[in-house]
Design a protein around this motif. Structure first.
Motif, PDB file in Angstrom:
ATOM      1  N   ALA A  65       0.828  -1.206   0.000  1.00  8.97           N
ATOM      2  CA  ALA A  65       0.000   0.000   0.000  1.00  8.97           C
ATOM      3  C   ALA A  65       0.866   1.261   0.000  1.00  8.97           C
ATOM      4  N   GLU A  66       1.917   1.257   0.790  1.00  6.35           N
ATOM      5  CA  GLU A  66       2.802   2.418   0.839  1.00  6.35           C
ATOM      6  C   GLU A  66       3.511   2.616  -0.497  1.00  6.35           C
ATOM      7  N   ASN A  67       3.849   1.532  -1.162  1.00  5.98           N
ATOM      8  CA  ASN A  67       4.494   1.634  -2.469  1.00  5.98           C
ATOM      9  C   ASN A  67       3.568   2.296  -3.485  1.00  5.98           C
ATOM     10  N   VAL A  68       2.298   1.888  -3.490  1.00  4.79           N
ATOM     11  CA  VAL A  68       1.340   2.512  -4.406  1.00  4.79           C
ATOM     12  C   VAL A  68       1.139   3.980  -4.038  1.00  4.79           C
ATOM     13  N   ALA A  69       1.046   4.260  -2.742  1.00  4.41           N
ATOM     14  CA  ALA A  69       0.900   5.652  -2.301  1.00  4.41           C
ATOM     15  C   ALA A  69       2.071   6.507  -2.775  1.00  4.41           C
ATOM     16  N   ASP A  70       3.280   5.967  -2.726  1.00  2.00           N
ATOM     17  CA  ASP A  70       4.448   6.699  -3.212  1.00  2.00           C
ATOM     18  C   ASP A  70       4.320   6.995  -4.707  1.00  2.00           C
ATOM     19  N   GLN A  71       3.804   6.036  -5.468  1.00  2.00           N
ATOM     20  CA  GLN A  71       3.590   6.258  -6.897  1.00  2.00           C
ATOM     21  C   GLN A  71       2.565   7.365  -7.128  1.00  2.00           C
ATOM     22  N   VAL A  72       1.510   7.358  -6.314  1.00  2.00           N
ATOM     23  CA  VAL A  72       0.490   8.399  -6.416  1.00  2.00           C
ATOM     24  C   VAL A  72       1.109   9.769  -6.140  1.00  2.00           C
ATOM     25  N   ARG A  73       1.909   9.860  -5.101  1.00  2.00           N
ATOM     26  CA  ARG A  73       2.528  11.157  -4.746  1.00  2.00           C
ATOM     27  C   ARG A  73       3.497  11.624  -5.835  1.00  2.00           C
ATOM     28  N   ARG A  74       4.221  10.688  -6.433  1.00  2.00           N
ATOM     29  CA  ARG A  74       5.147  11.075  -7.508  1.00  2.00           C
ATOM     30  C   ARG A  74       4.405  11.608  -8.724  1.00  2.00           C
ATOM     31  N   SER A  75       3.130  11.214  -8.861  1.00  2.00           N
ATOM     32  CA  SER A  75       2.323  11.729  -9.978  1.00  2.00           C
ATOM     33  C   SER A  75       1.731  13.100  -9.669  1.00  2.00           C
ATOM     34  N   GLY A  76       2.004  13.614  -8.464  1.00  2.00           N
ATOM     35  CA  GLY A  76       1.542  14.942  -8.111  1.00  2.00           C
ATOM     36  C   GLY A  76       0.269  14.983  -7.294  1.00  2.00           C
ATOM     37  N   ARG A  77      -0.244  13.817  -6.879  1.00  2.00           N
ATOM     38  CA  ARG A  77      -1.469  13.769  -6.091  1.00  2.00           C
ATOM     39  C   ARG A  77      -1.146  13.421  -4.647  1.00  2.00           C
TER      40      ARG A  77
END
Length: 242
Positions: free
Chosen positions: A41-53
């Motif tokens: 879950a944290e890995n996906v969250a990091d991907q979301v944050r890198r996309s600017g969200r």
């Protein structure tokens, strides 16, 4: 356009992870829930944050009303909710009904149906206060095929999800909350006890292959979008022709 904030239950793995990434690309901030695999879950969250969200990760037990209430307290502190994807699911009991453990069956039913209902109940107030929004429930092709010899109880729970979708869509239409479902067929994820099952059942699928998580995520993203503003009470079957 105002910021969209969507909760994706079970959003760290499989179809849920693909949904989370797709929604982030479409401009959603996300609350991603998990039960056991925090790292995913944290890995996906990091991907979301890198996309600017923005992204918030929350541990939730879908069979526990208190845990679900705590989730939505955290959501309210994070932002104004505009969407919910009821994706978390379980199929602990697998095989013929006669030989499955009843407590495993009970837990599967609670995760797959009670959890959907409980999360939705908590989401209605925030969605109404935001002026409306959208809910997408993840069903399964098993709801119409029955899952014989594999998990008929899971199929029954998913059929319940589809009935719940129809009824609640009518109940909430007047307050601008749309409720729809997506019913995937066999998809390449780690949901299957036999990791080779998608390949084994491919011959029974008219398109000759199992689906990809991203193909389910696209349907969910559409149902949450303004392009689907007149869609409510419907189930989209993404099954390769089954």
């Amino acid at each position: 356009m105002s910021t969209q904030l969507t909760v994706v239950t079970g959003g760290g793995r499989g179809i849920g992870a693909a949904i989370s990434r797709r929604l982030a690309a479409a401009g959603h901030d996300l609350v991603i829930t998990y039960r056991r695999d925090q790292d995913a879950a944290e890995n996906v969250a990091d991907q979301v944050r890198r996309s600017g969200r923005r992204a918030l990760v929350a541990a939730v037990e879908m069979t526990d009303p208190g845990s679900i209430a705590e989730l939505f307290d955290r959501v309210s502190a994070f932002g104004a909710l505009t969407g919910l994807v009821n994706n978390a699911g379980a199929a602990t009991a697998v095989g013929p009904l006669e030989t499955n453990d009843l407590e495993d069956i009970r837990r599967d039913l609670e995760v797959n149906l009670f959890g959907v209902i409980a999360c939705t109940q908590h989401a209605i107030g925030p969605l109404r206060r935001a002026g409306g929004g959208a809910i997408v429930n993840i069903s399964s092709v098993a709801a119409s095929l029955g899952g014989p010899g594999t998990y008929v109880h899971y199929a029954a729970a998913k059929a319940g999800v589809e009935a719940f979708t129809v009824g609640l869509a009518k109940e909430l239409a007047a307050v601008n909350i749309r409720v729809n479902a997506v019913a995937p067929g066999t998809v390449w994820t780690d949901f299957h006890r036999d990791p080779d099952r998608p390949a084994k059942v491919a011959a029974t699928i008219p398109m000759g292959r199992a689906g990809r998580p991203e193909e389910i995520a696209g349907a969910v993203a559409w149902l949450l979008s303004e392009d689907a503003s007149y869609a409510t009470g419907t189930t989209l079957r993404i099954t390769g022709g089954l």
